[in-house]
Scaffold this motif. Structure first.
Motif, short mmCIF file in Angstrom:
data_model
loop_
_atom_site.label_atom_id
_atom_site.label_comp_id
_atom_site.label_asym_id
_atom_site.label_seq_id
_atom_site.Cartn_x
_atom_site.Cartn_y
_atom_site.Cartn_z
N LEU A 262 9.35 -5.89 14.69
CA LEU A 262 8.14 -5.16 15.11
C LEU A 262 7.50 -4.43 13.93
CD1 LEU A 262 9.07 -3.68 18.60
CD2 LEU A 262 7.41 -5.45 18.07
N LEU A 263 8.36 -3.79 13.13
CA LEU A 263 7.84 -3.03 11.98
C LEU A 263 7.17 -3.98 10.97
CD1 LEU A 263 7.76 -0.07 11.16
CD2 LEU A 263 9.86 -0.42 9.86
N SER A 264 7.81 -5.11 10.72
CA SER A 264 7.25 -6.08 9.76
C SER A 264 5.89 -6.56 10.23
CB SER A 264 8.14 -7.31 9.62
OG SER A 264 9.43 -6.97 9.36
N VAL A 265 5.81 -6.93 11.52
CA VAL A 265 4.55 -7.47 12.04
C VAL A 265 3.48 -6.37 12.03
CG1 VAL A 265 3.43 -8.47 14.07
CG2 VAL A 265 5.68 -9.26 13.38
N ALA A 266 3.88 -5.14 12.39
CA ALA A 266 2.93 -4.03 12.41
C ALA A 266 2.35 -3.78 11.01
CB ALA A 266 3.60 -2.78 12.94
N LEU A 267 3.20 -3.91 10.00
CA LEU A 267 2.73 -3.70 8.62
C LEU A 267 1.96 -4.91 8.10
CD1 LEU A 267 5.89 -2.03 7.04
CD2 LEU A 267 3.71 -0.91 7.48
N ALA A 268 2.43 -6.10 8.50
CA ALA A 268 1.86 -7.32 7.94
C ALA A 268 0.48 -7.66 8.53
CB ALA A 268 2.82 -8.49 8.16
N LEU A 269 0.26 -7.28 9.80
CA LEU A 269 -1.02 -7.63 10.45
C LEU A 269 -2.23 -7.12 9.67
CD1 LEU A 269 -0.45 -7.32 14.31
CD2 LEU A 269 -1.27 -9.32 13.07
N PRO A 270 -2.34 -5.79 9.42
CA PRO A 270 -3.50 -5.32 8.66
C PRO A 270 -3.54 -5.87 7.24
CG PRO A 270 -1.96 -3.51 9.09
CD PRO A 270 -1.48 -4.68 9.87
N CYS A 271 -2.37 -6.06 6.69
CA CYS A 271 -2.29 -6.56 5.31
C CYS A 271 -2.84 -7.99 5.24
CB CYS A 271 -0.82 -6.52 4.90
SG CYS A 271 -0.57 -6.86 3.21
N LEU B 162 -20.72 -7.75 14.34
CA LEU B 162 -22.09 -7.51 14.79
C LEU B 162 -22.12 -6.86 16.19
CD1 LEU B 162 -23.94 -10.74 13.61
CD2 LEU B 162 -24.30 -8.40 12.79
N ASP B 163 -21.10 -7.23 17.00
CA ASP B 163 -21.01 -6.64 18.34
C ASP B 163 -20.41 -5.24 18.32
OD1 ASP B 163 -22.17 -8.77 19.50
OD2 ASP B 163 -20.30 -9.78 20.08
N GLY B 164 -20.08 -4.75 17.13
CA GLY B 164 -19.61 -3.36 17.00
C GLY B 164 -18.11 -3.21 17.05
N ALA B 165 -17.34 -4.32 16.88
CA ALA B 165 -15.86 -4.19 16.90
C ALA B 165 -15.37 -3.59 15.59
CB ALA B 165 -15.24 -5.57 17.10
N ASN B 166 -14.50 -2.57 15.70
CA ASN B 166 -13.92 -2.02 14.46
C ASN B 166 -12.74 -2.89 14.02
OD1 ASN B 166 -11.74 -1.33 16.05
ND2 ASN B 166 -12.47 0.79 16.39
N THR B 167 -12.09 -2.51 12.92
CA THR B 167 -11.03 -3.37 12.36
C THR B 167 -9.90 -3.60 13.37
OG1 THR B 167 -11.55 -2.40 10.23
CG2 THR B 167 -9.51 -3.67 10.36
N ARG B 168 -9.47 -2.49 14.03
CA ARG B 168 -8.37 -2.60 14.99
C ARG B 168 -8.74 -3.58 16.11
NH1 ARG B 168 -6.13 0.22 19.51
NH2 ARG B 168 -8.11 1.26 19.81
#
Lengths: 277, 442
Positions: A85-94, A177-183
């Motif tokens: 879980l920690l790896s995926v949580a860190l790797a996703l934004p990266c 364009l639809d206003g979605a932020n990074t998350r």
């Protein structure tokens, strides 16, 4: 039956046979381990080895009587699950940043991350051991989650990066364009689009953490020892131990094999995800 | 919602780990004991509940590992002053080396009731440094000859009570019957300082050889080495089982226990395994004789003692030594005898064990074991003068590497990949290189 269809049937039969032989060869060590686990110590060392014998649960009984198997299972689940879980949580934004906002150094950073996997683990044993000692992380699940996360992070980032890269940029831009932020872009757009790939990454990471033996044997003792340390317990310098070792190994691989078998369809589709356009 | 579920799952998996950061509120002293998975050690682990019952302020935690992994773990823990272990299982090779480096705590307050003089002298001497014991023996062993009485009787041969290697070779020739799955003699071939070299070293000593001269010059191309290793390799190739190069102690034990060896020379501790019907098919068919020699008995059989020591980094040295004196005491031996029978008591440590009529009755091989241990002197391993201690090993830190490297060369000779002469020549130059780099040779 025409000659052509006969040839097709024959070819299919040959390929099926080859497939079975290769499959059996690859699975042979596991099958042999399973077979040995149900033998007595005496039967386990017999030459020639017996294929047909009266199976016994004697070794399982000994293994379960002399160790706290469930504690090892709990540690394996907590460490492998936590680290994944920690790896995926860190790797996703990266991986997102590298795939959709690459800089001139992105390729270099990716190669550098991979290069950390090229060093044998034993080369950094003493520094890691000292760090763990000073941070009071020796024999703790927290420490093991940390080391497994660091160990597998490059692979997770690489895999997620390659899956994200296959997603057309237009889709992410449309979301923007639809206003979605990074998350929201990651959670609402990318994850659903790359779900099989992400699932495969999680499963692979889980398997790698579950089977890791070097760090678990060197950094744990009694509190945080996972199943790989449990297997190591049954190797004896003096005395017969093959049946007990096989029983312990079977008990150790059983949970992850069940998970693997239950999810193998997703794993294969995930690993081949994006391979065929 | 999905994010919350994910976060909840993450917390559920991570929190048990994070919980370990908090110090444990435990008033009792917890001793962490690192040990190997030998049958005697497993019995100790089980019976230690009785120690905990009489010492409610001491709790025991066990780490059981494979021998080489254990050695690496313990070395790392002690060298980095981590203090993660309170009691470690060590052999006679490590004790003087680690004591010299200040890694072990000496036993200075052994109670009179422990009767330290009851411990067999060569064993206690092997575990001492500078006149002080740094470990106490849990069980000790030397070598002896095992043979199949039924096969010997059938072939009309008699194994002498104190055989020489040439006599055993002649008998092995007669008993060798590979067509029926019986091999004349089983010996270790697997490369390793504690595997084939544990046996070849004493053979060479028995041929009048030594590892080093007084100036630390390796002697691996000397006549006794050539004669001893050639004898061993020829014997194993002629009358040994196929694939002998992959056989270590456990594999040869398995072969003998399964009835495939007419003779076997190895650890005295095997006698107990061979008498156990759950592990052996040859119960009641095993004869015992002294360990073989060739030109001299000096150094012709090894001495090893699995022992318990307290690392100097332990924060619970007093409690740890209390446990060790319990686990190596006469009372503990009596406890095992009551629980498992006299045949299962840890052998090779105390004179009183060998004086016990019950033990003598349960272990007919006891006098041979006692004699082998009593006559194995690690301080005089060769008929020639040597600068080191150790029979099957040389008591220097570099020996593990040297022993394994020479073992690999000899394993190659056993496999027929090179001649004994070539294997020893390569061993000599490699050993000389290591000794030069380590500063023993100029």
């Amino acid at each position: 039956m025409s000659k052509a269809s006969q040839q097709r049937a024959m070819r299919k039969l040959v390929f099926t046979l080859i497939g079975w032989v290769v499959g059996l060869l690859m699975a042979f060590p596991i099958l042999w381990m399973a077979l040995t686990a149900f033998k007595t110590e005496r039967q386990a060392v017999e030459t020639p080895p017996a294929l047909f014998f009266h199976p016994t649960l004697e070794s399982f009984a000994t293994v379960l009587a002399t160790t706290n198997y469930l504690r090892f299972v709990f540690n394996s689940v907590a460490i492998a699950g936590g680290a994944t879980l920690l790896s995926v949580a860190l790797a996703l934004p990266c991986a997102y940043a590298m795939a959709f906002h690459p800089s001139p150094r992105t390729k270099g950073i990716l190669m550098w991350m991979l290069s950390t996997k090229m060093m044998p683990a034993v080369g950094v044993l003493v520094p890691i051991y000292l760090l763990f000692r000073n941070l009071h992380l020796l024999d703790t699940r927290t420490g093991m989650i940390g080391i497994y996360t660091l160990m597998n992070l490059p692979i997770v980032i690489w895999m997620l990066y390659s899956f994200f890269r296959d997603v057309p940029h237009d889709i992410v831009e449309a979301g923007l364009l639809d206003g979605a932020n990074t998350r929201q872009q990651i959670l609402r757009l990318l994850l659903p689009l790359t779900a099989p790939g992400v699932a495969a990454t999680i499963l692979l990471n889980l398997v790698l953490c579950w089977n890791e033996a070097f760090w678990s044997i060197n950094l744990t003792a009694t509190n945080a020892a996972p199943l790989t340390a449990f297997i190591a317990t049954f190797s004896s310098p003096e005395g017969l131990f093959w049946a007990k070792l096989s029983a312990a190994s079977l008990l150790a691989v059983a949970p992850i094999m069940v998970v693997g078998l239950a999810t193998q369809r997703h794993l294969v589709s995930g690993l081949t995800f994006g391979a065929v356009k | 919602m999905k994010t919350h579920i994910l976060l909840g799952l993450a917390s559920a998996l991570l929190l048990p780990g994070l919980g370990m950061l908090a110090p444990q509120a435990d008033a009792a002293t917890t001793l962490t004991i690192a040990t190997v998975n030998n049958p005697d050690m497993i019995v100790m682990q089980r019976l230690s509940a009785k120690f905990e019952a009489t010492h409610p302020d001491i709790k025991l935690n066990w780490i059981t590992l494979e021998e080489n992994v254990l050695r690496q773990r313990v070395t790392t823990d002690i060298a980095t002053h981590a203090g993660g272990m309170d009691i470690v299982t060590v052999g006679v090779y490590e004790v003087p080396l680690w004591a010299k480096r200040g890694w072990l705590t000496p036993f200075t307050n052994i109670p009179a009731s422990y009767d330290v003089d009851d411990i067999l002298k060569p064993v206690l001497s092997g575990l001492s440094y500078d006149g002080k014991p740094f470990a106490l023996p849990f069980y000790a062993e030397s070598q002896m000859t095992y043979y199949r009485t039924d096969l010997a009787q059938k072939a009309g041969v008699t194994v002498p009570a104190e055989p020489t290697w040439p006599q055993l070779a002649a008998i092995a020739d007669k008993l060798n019957d590979p067509k029926n799955g019986i091999y004349g003699i089983c010996l270790r071939g697997k490369a390793g300082w504690g595997e084939n070299m544990g046996q070849i070293g004493p053979v060479v000593n028995g041929f009048g050889g030594r590892w080093f001269d007084l100036k630390w010059q390796p002697q691996l191309t000397s006549q006794p080495w050539e004669d001893g290793v050639k004898f061993y390799v020829d014997l194993l190739r002629k009358d040994g089982p196929p694939g002998a190069v992959s056989n270590g102690y456990n594999e040869t034990l398995a072969l003998f226990a399964a009835g495939h060896c007419a003779m076997w020379v190895d650890a005295t501790v095997s006698a107990g395994f061979l008498a156990n019907p759950k592990q052996s098919t040859v119960v009641g068919k095993v004869g015992y004789a002294a360990p073989p020699y060739t030109t001299t008995k000096i150094g012709s059989h090894y001495l090893w003692a699995w022992s318990l020591a307290v690392p100097s980094t332990s924060h619970n040295a007093a409690a740890a030594q209390e446990f060790i004196t319990w686990a190596t005491s006469k009372d503990y031996i009596k406890l095992v005898a009551d629980d498992q029978g006299w045949a299962s008591v840890p052998p090779g440590t105390r004179t009183s064990t060998y004086q016990s009529p019950d033990y003598q009755k349960a272990a007919p091989f006891a006098p041979i074991v006692l004699n082998a241990i009593d006559s194995a002197d690690p301080h005089h391993p060769s008929i020639l003068p040597v600068p080191y201690t150790g029979i099957q090993y040389v008591g220097i830190p570099e020996f593990q590497g040297i022993g394994t490297s020479v073992g690999q060369q000899i394993a190659a000779a056993i496999a027929g990949q090179k001649t004994v002469k070539a294997a020893l020549a390569e061993s000599q130059s490699e050993t000389a290189r290591v000794m030069r780099r380590a500063g023993y040779l100029q």
